[in-house]
Design a protein around this motif. Sequence first.
Motif, PDB file in Angstrom:
ATOM      1  N   TYR A 128       1.062  -1.206   0.122  1.00 39.09           N
ATOM      2  CA  TYR A 128      -0.017   0.064  -0.156  1.00 39.09           C
ATOM      3  C   TYR A 128       0.941   1.355  -0.090  1.00 39.09           C
ATOM      4  CZ  TYR A 128      -3.569  -3.126   2.314  1.00 39.09           C
ATOM      5  OH  TYR A 128      -4.471  -4.231   2.527  1.00 39.09           O
ATOM      6  N   ALA A 129       0.254   2.371  -0.794  1.00 38.35           N
ATOM      7  CA  ALA A 129       1.110   3.476  -0.902  1.00 38.35           C
ATOM      8  C   ALA A 129       0.485   4.675  -1.424  1.00 38.35           C
ATOM      9  CB  ALA A 129       2.570   3.266  -1.875  1.00 38.35           C
ATOM     10  N   ILE A 130       0.263   5.442  -0.328  1.00 34.62           N
ATOM     11  CA  ILE A 130      -0.624   6.633  -0.559  1.00 34.62           C
ATOM     12  C   ILE A 130       0.156   7.799  -1.242  1.00 34.62           C
ATOM     13  CG2 ILE A 130      -1.569   8.477   0.646  1.00 34.62           C
ATOM     14  CD1 ILE A 130      -3.767   6.587   0.495  1.00 34.62           C
ATOM     15  N   ASP A 131      -0.537   8.548  -2.262  1.00 32.63           N
ATOM     16  CA  ASP A 131      -0.188   9.778  -2.817  1.00 32.63           C
ATOM     17  C   ASP A 131      -1.037  10.883  -1.942  1.00 32.63           C
ATOM     18  OD1 ASP A 131       0.388  12.058  -3.829  1.00 32.63           O
ATOM     19  OD2 ASP A 131       0.041  11.466  -5.981  1.00 32.63           O
ATOM     20  N   PRO A 132      -0.393  11.687  -0.884  1.00 35.17           N
ATOM     21  CA  PRO A 132      -1.223  12.433  -0.486  1.00 35.17           C
ATOM     22  C   PRO A 132      -1.257  13.966  -1.108  1.00 35.17           C
ATOM     23  CG  PRO A 132       0.737  12.009   0.909  1.00 35.17           C
ATOM     24  CD  PRO A 132       1.049  11.492  -0.347  1.00 35.17           C
ATOM     25  N   ALA A 133      -0.738  13.989  -2.046  1.00 36.73           N
ATOM     26  CA  ALA A 133      -0.740  15.476  -2.742  1.00 36.73           C
ATOM     27  C   ALA A 133      -1.892  16.338  -2.561  1.00 36.73           C
ATOM     28  CB  ALA A 133      -0.408  15.449  -4.256  1.00 36.73           C
ATOM     29  N   LYS A 134      -3.044  15.910  -2.781  1.00 37.31           N
ATOM     30  CA  LYS A 134      -4.246  16.562  -2.843  1.00 37.31           C
ATOM     31  C   LYS A 134      -4.685  17.280  -1.418  1.00 37.31           C
ATOM     32  CE  LYS A 134      -9.296  16.257  -3.570  1.00 37.31           C
ATOM     33  NZ  LYS A 134     -10.352  15.157  -3.953  1.00 37.31           N
ATOM     34  N   ILE A 135      -4.447  16.493  -0.268  1.00 40.59           N
ATOM     35  CA  ILE A 135      -4.842  17.126   1.054  1.00 40.59           C
ATOM     36  C   ILE A 135      -3.526  18.218   1.395  1.00 40.59           C
ATOM     37  CG2 ILE A 135      -3.798  15.133   2.373  1.00 40.59           C
ATOM     38  CD1 ILE A 135      -6.055  15.641   4.598  1.00 40.59           C
ATOM     39  N   HIS A 136      -2.518  17.708   0.971  1.00 37.03           N
ATOM     40  CA  HIS A 136      -1.397  18.968   1.148  1.00 37.03           C
ATOM     41  C   HIS A 136      -1.538  19.933   0.472  1.00 37.03           C
ATOM     42  CE1 HIS A 136       2.554  20.488   1.806  1.00 37.03           C
ATOM     43  NE2 HIS A 136       2.789  20.560   0.709  1.00 37.03           N
ATOM     44  N   ARG A 137      -2.019  19.967  -1.003  1.00 39.11           N
ATOM     45  CA  ARG A 137      -2.292  21.060  -1.957  1.00 39.11           C
ATOM     46  C   ARG A 137      -3.492  21.988  -1.185  1.00 39.11           C
ATOM     47  NH1 ARG A 137      -2.703  18.002  -5.992  1.00 39.11           N
ATOM     48  NH2 ARG A 137      -5.134  18.329  -6.159  1.00 39.11           N
ATOM     49  N   GLU A 138      -4.513  21.078  -0.909  1.00 38.03           N
ATOM     50  CA  GLU A 138      -5.773  21.807  -0.624  1.00 38.03           C
ATOM     51  C   GLU A 138      -6.047  22.217   0.717  1.00 38.03           C
ATOM     52  OE1 GLU A 138      -9.548  20.069  -2.194  1.00 38.03           O
ATOM     53  OE2 GLU A 138      -8.735  19.752  -4.054  1.00 38.03           O
ATOM     54  N   LEU A 139      -5.553  21.496   1.686  1.00 37.76           N
ATOM     55  CA  LEU A 139      -5.631  21.887   2.830  1.00 37.76           C
ATOM     56  C   LEU A 139      -4.475  22.122   3.821  1.00 37.76           C
ATOM     57  CD1 LEU A 139      -8.253  19.187   3.807  1.00 37.76           C
ATOM     58  CD2 LEU A 139      -8.630  21.453   2.806  1.00 37.76           C
ATOM     59  N   GLY A 140      -3.174  21.987   3.140  1.00 41.94           N
ATOM     60  CA  GLY A 140      -1.972  22.288   3.933  1.00 41.94           C
ATOM     61  C   GLY A 140      -1.489  20.964   4.938  1.00 41.94           C
ATOM     62  N   TRP A 141      -2.217  20.081   4.733  1.00 41.76           N
ATOM     63  CA  TRP A 141      -1.855  18.869   5.888  1.00 41.76           C
ATOM     64  C   TRP A 141      -0.562  18.164   5.186  1.00 41.76           C
ATOM     65  CZ3 TRP A 141      -0.736  13.919   5.120  1.00 41.76           C
ATOM     66  CH2 TRP A 141      -0.596  13.083   6.345  1.00 41.76           C
ATOM     67  N   LEU A 142       0.391  18.054   6.255  1.00 47.48           N
ATOM     68  CA  LEU A 142       1.764  16.983   6.034  1.00 47.48           C
ATOM     69  C   LEU A 142       1.808  16.408   7.498  1.00 47.48           C
ATOM     70  CD1 LEU A 142       4.465  19.620   4.638  1.00 47.48           C
ATOM     71  CD2 LEU A 142       3.396  17.396   3.571  1.00 47.48           C
TER      72      LEU A 142
END
Length: 341
Positions: free
Chosen positions: A284-298
């Motif tokens: 399993y490997a997630i690309d979290p780019a959307k939540i980073h881009r839209e909500l600033g989550w890291l």
Amino acid sequence: MKNILVTGGAGFIGGNFIHYLLQNRSDCRVVCFDALTYAGNLETLGEVLDNPRLRFVHGDITDRGAVYRLFEEEGFDAVVNFAAESHVDRSIDTPEIFLKTNILGTQVLLDACNKFQTKRYHQVSTDEVYGDLPLDRPDLFFTEETPLHTSSPYSASKASADLLVMAYYRTYSTPVTISRCSNNYGPYHFPEKLIPLMILNALEDKPLPVYGDGKNVRDWLYVEDHCRAIELILEKGRVGEIYNVGGHNEKQNIEVVKTILKALGKGEELITFVRDRPGHDRRYAIDPAKIHRELGWLPRTSFDDGIQKTMDWYLKNRAWWEHIRSGDYQNYYEKQYGMRL
Ligand code: NAD
Ligand code: TYD
């Protein structure tokens, strides 16, 4: 002050989410609704059960009458659904309860949101809905557009629930959001899952059962980072959207097990390779780019720090897991609430 329903809040992630909200959000009141299955443990909420901003209600999300009564009484601003059967191995032995709780329970909650016009329904989903990735393609990650392709009755039930959530959005304009997170670890993790099982077995010098060749890869996220992602989605997430949550923390199971053994000063001879899980997902490997881009989550917690904090927590909180191992935790509700009902 927001009134939030947290279902499954006596479990691992829901419990952490309640602690997180009570610590970080003075504007929130929380109602925890939990059936206290084998995986639900009121001792997880022990310290905060007397907090005036928390109400615990014992109940089942598939019980439409009980759910509607609660919604009518409480007039929730938001619902976060953690309640689920969550263990893949158990889903292989007894799929039916997974379909009942994870799919039909979700439907009851969605219906309640429509009936009582709740402003937000958040579904806590999993990266397992995407199936698995091959080990020899480290360039591939799950995005929100990756097709659903499930492997176990557990992941099939979670994917079904996600489809239902999106169908309610499209058909009834129910204000929904979904998060699909990678494997969590941290405090209050039920000791049948990989990381707590290995910590506790190592502490007791018992064999550490590694499935198959131990090369399966999971993308580990410290549970507090997941809680913060959900908080952000509730506050700033766009209705009708799915957000992948993961920390680019891919590890082979065998690496995780060796890290734990080393940190606890135990030898690798405790590792025991056992028969593989049927249908076992490889990577399993997630690309979290959307939540980073839209909500600033890291993510804020590295694996090295998170695993150390987790081991420290299990060392300092022996009573919590010893009660689970002895079955005593299942009497806690009676002890805690028996006199008050
Ligand atoms: P858990 O098994 O530790 O807790 C589940 C909780 O739900 C328990 O308190 C249980 O009593 C309660 N519950 C079960 N059936 C219920 C019902 N019918 N009605 C009311 N309550 C019920 O699970 P977890 O690991 O905390 O996972 C929480 C959610 O997060 C699940 O939806 C799971 O699919 C999802 N998720 C988990 C992970 C992970 O790594 N653990 C990763 C991504 C997503
Ligand atoms: P688990 O914690 O059950 O999470 P999931 O299957 O939902 O990712 O298992 C994590 C990984 O560890 C998975 O590849 C199966 C493996 N595993 C073992 O090797 N031994 C065990 O005893 C357990 C519980 C899991």
